[in-house]
Design a protein around this motif. Structure first.
Motif, PDB file in Angstrom:
ATOM      1  N   PHE A 184      12.377 -26.736 -19.763  1.00  0.00           N
ATOM      2  CA  PHE A 184      12.694 -27.076 -18.362  1.00  0.00           C
ATOM      3  C   PHE A 184      11.549 -27.804 -17.672  1.00  0.00           C
ATOM      4  O   PHE A 184      11.770 -28.623 -16.791  1.00  0.00           O
ATOM      5  N   LEU A 185      10.281 -27.518 -18.080  1.00  0.00           N
ATOM      6  CA  LEU A 185       9.142 -28.179 -17.436  1.00  0.00           C
ATOM      7  C   LEU A 185       9.072 -29.645 -17.828  1.00  0.00           C
ATOM      8  O   LEU A 185       8.957 -30.530 -16.985  1.00  0.00           O
ATOM      9  N   ASN A 194      15.072 -35.023 -26.878  1.00  0.00           N
ATOM     10  CA  ASN A 194      15.682 -36.014 -25.983  1.00  0.00           C
ATOM     11  C   ASN A 194      15.265 -35.751 -24.547  1.00  0.00           C
ATOM     12  O   ASN A 194      15.255 -34.602 -24.092  1.00  0.00           O
ATOM     13  N   GLN A 195      14.957 -36.815 -23.827  1.00  0.00           N
ATOM     14  CA  GLN A 195      14.608 -36.734 -22.406  1.00  0.00           C
ATOM     15  C   GLN A 195      15.900 -36.540 -21.608  1.00  0.00           C
ATOM     16  O   GLN A 195      16.915 -37.151 -21.920  1.00  0.00           O
ATOM     17  N   PHE A 196      15.864 -35.702 -20.559  1.00  0.00           N
ATOM     18  CA  PHE A 196      17.015 -35.630 -19.650  1.00  0.00           C
ATOM     19  C   PHE A 196      17.002 -36.864 -18.732  1.00  0.00           C
ATOM     20  O   PHE A 196      15.926 -37.272 -18.275  1.00  0.00           O
ATOM     21  N   PRO A 197      18.147 -37.465 -18.436  1.00  0.00           N
ATOM     22  CA  PRO A 197      18.169 -38.603 -17.501  1.00  0.00           C
ATOM     23  C   PRO A 197      17.934 -38.126 -16.061  1.00  0.00           C
ATOM     24  O   PRO A 197      17.999 -36.924 -15.796  1.00  0.00           O
ATOM     25  N   PRO A 198      17.681 -39.070 -15.121  1.00  0.00           N
ATOM     26  CA  PRO A 198      17.319 -38.691 -13.741  1.00  0.00           C
ATOM     27  C   PRO A 198      18.326 -37.763 -13.049  1.00  0.00           C
ATOM     28  O   PRO A 198      17.923 -36.888 -12.284  1.00  0.00           O
ATOM     29  N   HIS A 199      19.648 -37.942 -13.332  1.00  0.00           N
ATOM     30  CA  HIS A 199      20.602 -37.109 -12.580  1.00  0.00           C
ATOM     31  C   HIS A 199      20.591 -35.637 -13.023  1.00  0.00           C
ATOM     32  O   HIS A 199      21.297 -34.808 -12.477  1.00  0.00           O
ATOM     33  N   TYR A 200      19.761 -35.303 -14.038  1.00  0.00           N
ATOM     34  CA  TYR A 200      19.571 -33.899 -14.416  1.00  0.00           C
ATOM     35  C   TYR A 200      18.251 -33.360 -13.851  1.00  0.00           C
ATOM     36  O   TYR A 200      17.756 -32.329 -14.295  1.00  0.00           O
ATOM     37  N   ILE A 242      17.492 -29.598 -12.864  1.00  0.00           N
ATOM     38  CA  ILE A 242      17.748 -28.554 -13.857  1.00  0.00           C
ATOM     39  C   ILE A 242      16.589 -27.547 -13.929  1.00  0.00           C
ATOM     40  O   ILE A 242      15.430 -27.920 -13.838  1.00  0.00           O
ATOM     41  N   SER A 243      16.950 -26.240 -14.029  1.00  0.00           N
ATOM     42  CA  SER A 243      15.930 -25.185 -14.200  1.00  0.00           C
ATOM     43  C   SER A 243      16.617 -23.981 -14.820  1.00  0.00           C
ATOM     44  O   SER A 243      17.833 -23.980 -14.996  1.00  0.00           O
ATOM     45  N   GLU A 244      15.833 -22.937 -15.122  1.00  0.00           N
ATOM     46  CA  GLU A 244      16.439 -21.764 -15.779  1.00  0.00           C
ATOM     47  C   GLU A 244      17.498 -21.117 -14.907  1.00  0.00           C
ATOM     48  O   GLU A 244      18.419 -20.482 -15.407  1.00  0.00           O
ATOM     49  N   PRO A 247      23.198 -26.862 -15.890  1.00  0.00           N
ATOM     50  CA  PRO A 247      24.476 -27.579 -15.876  1.00  0.00           C
ATOM     51  C   PRO A 247      25.484 -26.783 -16.717  1.00  0.00           C
ATOM     52  O   PRO A 247      25.106 -26.012 -17.602  1.00  0.00           O
ATOM     53  N   CYS A 248      26.742 -26.987 -16.413  1.00  0.00           N
ATOM     54  CA  CYS A 248      27.819 -26.187 -17.010  1.00  0.00           C
ATOM     55  C   CYS A 248      27.770 -26.158 -18.534  1.00  0.00           C
ATOM     56  O   CYS A 248      27.993 -25.129 -19.166  1.00  0.00           O
ATOM     57  N   GLU A 249      27.445 -27.314 -19.160  1.00  0.00           N
ATOM     58  CA  GLU A 249      27.523 -27.388 -20.628  1.00  0.00           C
ATOM     59  C   GLU A 249      26.458 -26.549 -21.323  1.00  0.00           C
ATOM     60  O   GLU A 249      26.517 -26.351 -22.534  1.00  0.00           O
TER      61      GLU A 249
END
Length: 769
Positions: A71-72, A85-91, A94-96, A100-102
């Motif tokens: 998450f960091l 893989n890097q998360f894209p900006p719209h994620y 995200i944190s513990e 996101p639903c998936e």
């Protein structure tokens, strides 16, 4: 949970729920490593997300509940290839505590909705691709049959969704394409029935210019509903615009007027009619979901796809003819339908067949085109029969009863690196997309990890056969992950034209069976294993020359019992099977006697029909095809399951047999006599009236939830139709041992061995050293 919803939210069932680590150990398990996957069944617990799935940049697997997340650093690690893989900006949020639903552990299946080709200037104006239905009607029938077929068509047109488009082709000696957009008079384009015709020739003769069929990216100006404005709309119109024209056209339509010589069959060009319909749909824009719905009333005798000559003295090919290579038209017709299948798959369109005739119409030849495009097939004796009428109506019904017909499906499978895919048995086509997870061994549609499903519905089910890479990894247990992962990603268009993606990710455990087989045994699914064996047997019967199915099944069952039975060598009386395996020999016994293996009593058309459905239905339904269920009704107890055995017949019981294709209500001798005397109409015998009614009510419940609609047979003990029940029962009492049967019970006139004798032989062979 296990009984009410065995497929679960994920719609996945496996032969083994724990896998051995090496190829050698897997081969010792006898039953292959396989999974049955239902790609799009509706389920209230599946969340729908309004964005596209996040895909791994190396192996393209989608982000899922088993991905490890940092998450960091905003990084996720793919469980299949370990790529970071890097998360894209719209994620970014995200944190513990904000997942996101998936990534929720309970959501192993997630659905995503995508916008189809949005117009960047006006997003609300995104074109919806309407489904297209082209009806192809055979006119070489007797007047009465044609009337039934026409009335079914009229009803269907009334039930079509507003946004659909309709086209109409009729055929006999020639094929006729009806121009529905020209309402002043009836305008028809005629194609000669005796010669093969290409897609280009069809478009040219119909006057459809090349512009309408260029493979265009996005939607160029002047395209409305995915078509060039006026061109294809001469032939394909919304139901509201052409319902009146079509109804009056159907009212005027007569049986084929070409004279038929005495002693000859009518000249019928089914192949040309289907080619023309496929060519007409070729003018639609790529991505348009379309179905050709063919109503055929007899064999093709003219042009490509011919299955028999016009001379009535020559019978339609039988299994014996195919076995002896004495069916002169068969291979050529299969080759023709194979090329039609390729064309339809390229276009993303579906072929559905509704065949109603007392003789064969060529389902065996057409099977390749129906199965590769994911089409529906219904075989009935007449267009007036409830099997045809009720099934045909279900295709167009909405709401609870709807089949949920979807278009342009694509299935991608990702698996852990030790696992390879051999192929799929079921309604799909291999896209020949190679990758590290593709096995050299091919079963069914293989050589790929991506398959096309032009048509799929909520009951569609596919069987994936897996293989393990041959490297022996048991010597490095510390470095190996104890879990393996499988992901099934299905993208498709729903009936409204929206694009959806369903992602199901499952995990199971590796086990070292050289140490212990306990976990392996408890992870065995008997029903799934029996159905997978039935599907592999049917496939081998069609593709391998000189294949002996009974012998192959027997050999595998003996190996299986030798491996997993408990016994002392050479002592059959000491043999016992773990309860996790105890039903499996009985399934195989019934499979050996079923219509999938014993073909001599069926026509090639019936066998092809049974196999298409065996390969498409879920495990619960397919298991009933292999081993029917039997319920017994009597005065002194509530309805209860009965053994599939002739001993279950009793004079004062009613039996309800469900063999999937037919439902049999069988009245014992005494019950039938009382009914014939009318006791059920007397007020003091109300209990008897209720007893007679109960199996009929239960039969209707089964019929209501099934497609195609099964045939209902109501019969009495010793009556002529009792054969529908007797053929499915274990012959524990035959004319050879009829001395000790109970009064009111029955015997079966057969030389087949009973289940008891079969199991005795099995024990004797399994314990041999």
């Amino acid at each position: 949970m296990a009984n009410s919803d065995p497929e679960g939210v994920d719609g996945v069932r496996m032969t083994w729920n724990v896998w051995p680590r090496t190829k050698l150990e897997a081969s010792k398990c006898v039953i292959p490593l396989a999974a049955s996957i239902a790609p799009i069944p509706p389920h209230s617990d599946i969340p729908t997300l309004p964005y596209a799935p996040l895909r791994c940049r190396t192996c393209s697997a989608a982000l899922n509940a088993y991905s490890r997340v940092d998450f960091l650093a905003k990084i996720w690690i793919c469980p299949f290839c370990y790529q970071r893989n890097q998360f894209p900006p719209h994620y970014a949020m995200i944190s513990e505590t904000n997942l996101p639903c998936e990534l929720y552990p309970q959501y192993t299946t997630v659905q995503y909705t995508l916008q189809t080709n949005p117009d960047p200037n006006n997003p609300s104006n995104a074109p919806q691709l309407q489904p297209v239905f082209v009806f192809v009607l055979d006119t070489c029938m007797i007047e009465e049959e044609l009337v039934f077929a026409k009335s079914a068509l009229k009803q269907a047109i009334g039930l079509l969704p507003e946004q659909a488009l309709v086209g109409f082709v009729s055929f006999g000696t020639q094929a006729h394409v009806h121009e529905l957009g020209f309402t002043e008079i009836s305008k028809v384009y005629v194609f000669k029935g005796s010669k093969e015709i290409s897609k280009e020739q069809v478009l040219e003769q119909l006057g459809l210019p090349a512009a309408g069929r260029r493979s265009t990216a996005g939607y160029p100006k002047g395209l409305q509903n995915g078509f060039t404005n006026t061109v294809v709309n001469r032939f394909l119109l919304p139901p509201s615009d052409c319902e009146f024209t079509l109804n009056s056209l159907l009212d005027e339509l007569q049986t084929d007027q070409w004279p038929v010589q005495a002693g000859h069959r009518a000249s019928r060009c089914t192949g040309v009619a289907l080619s023309v319909a496929a060519g007409l749909l070729g003018a639609c824009l790529p991505g348009t979901g379309a179905r050709i719905i063919a109503l055929v009333g007899g064999p093709c005798t003219e042009g490509p796809g011919t299955i028999v000559s016009k001379d009535l003295s020559e019978p339609v090919r039988s299994h014996k003819d195919l076995f002896k290579d004495a069916a002169p038209y068969f291979k050529k017709a299969v080759k023709f339908y194979d090329s039609l299948a390729k064309q339809l798959v390229d276009q993303g369109h579906v072929l559905d067949l509704f065949a109603s005739a007392l003789d064969q119409v060529g389902v065996a030849e057409m099977k390749v085109a129906i199965e590769r495009t994911g089409g529906l097939v219904v075989l009935a004796e007449s267009f007036g029969h409830s099997v045809f009428k009720d099934s045909f109506k279900l295709v167009f019904e909405d709401g609870e009863q709807s089949l949920g017909l979807c278009f342009n499906g694509m299935l991608e499978i990702s698996c852990s690196k030790e696992i390879k895919v051999q192929g799929i048995i079921g309604p799909c086509t291999s896209l020949e997309k190679k990758g590290p997870n593709v096995s050299d061994m091919v079963i069914g549609e293989g050589n790929t990890t991506t398959w096309k499903m032009c048509g799929l519905d909520k009951s569609t089910c596919l069987t994936v056969i897996f293989d393990l890479s041959s490297t022996d990894q048991s010597n490095v247990p510390e470095t190996v992950n104890p879990q393996f992962y499988l992901q099934f990603l299905t993208s498709y268009q729903d009936p409204e034209g929206k694009t959806l993606i369903r992602v199901t990710t499952v995990t199971r455990q590796w086990v070292d069976i050289s140490v212990s087989t306990e976990e392996l045994i408890h992870g065995f699914d008997q029903e799934t294993a029996a159905v997978v064996m039935a599907r592999i047997t049917s496939l081998k019967m069609e593709t391998e020359e000189g294949f002996d199915p009974t012998r192959w099944l027997d050999r595998n069952l003996i190996r299986f019992c030798s491996k997993f039975g408990n016994y002392r060598e050479n002592d059959p009386s000491s043999f016992s099977l773990n309860p996790c395996f105890s039903l499996f020999p009985q399934f195989i016994f019934n499979l050996r006697r079923s219509q999938f293996v014993q073909v001599f009593n069926n026509s090639p058309d019936e066998t092809a029909y049974f196999r298409v459905l065996l390969n498409k239905e879920n495990i619960t339904n397919a298991a009933v095809m292999v081993q029917p269920s039997l319920i017994s009704y009597s005065f002194n107890s509530p309805p209860q399951p009965a053994l599939l055995d002739v001993a279950s017949i009793s004079a004062d019981h009613i039996l309800l047999l469900d063999s999937y294709f037919s439902i049999v209500v069988f009245h014992g001798m005494t019950i039938a006599q009382w009914r014939n005397m009318g006791f059920q109409n007397q007020p003091e015998h109300q209990a008897f009236a209720l007893l007679l009614e109960a199996p009929q009510v239960d039969a209707q419940i089964i019929i209501r939830d099934r497609f195609p609609v099964p045939r209902l047979v109501v019969c009495d003990q010793h009556g002529s139709q009792a054969r529908f029940l007797l053929a499915k029962l274990n012959p524990s009492a035959t004319y050879n041992n009829a001395t000790d049967i109970a009064p009111g019970s029955d015997i079966i006139f057969t030389d087949d061995v009973s289940l008891q004798v079969f199991c005795e032989h099995l024990q004797r062979l399994a314990v041999q050293s």
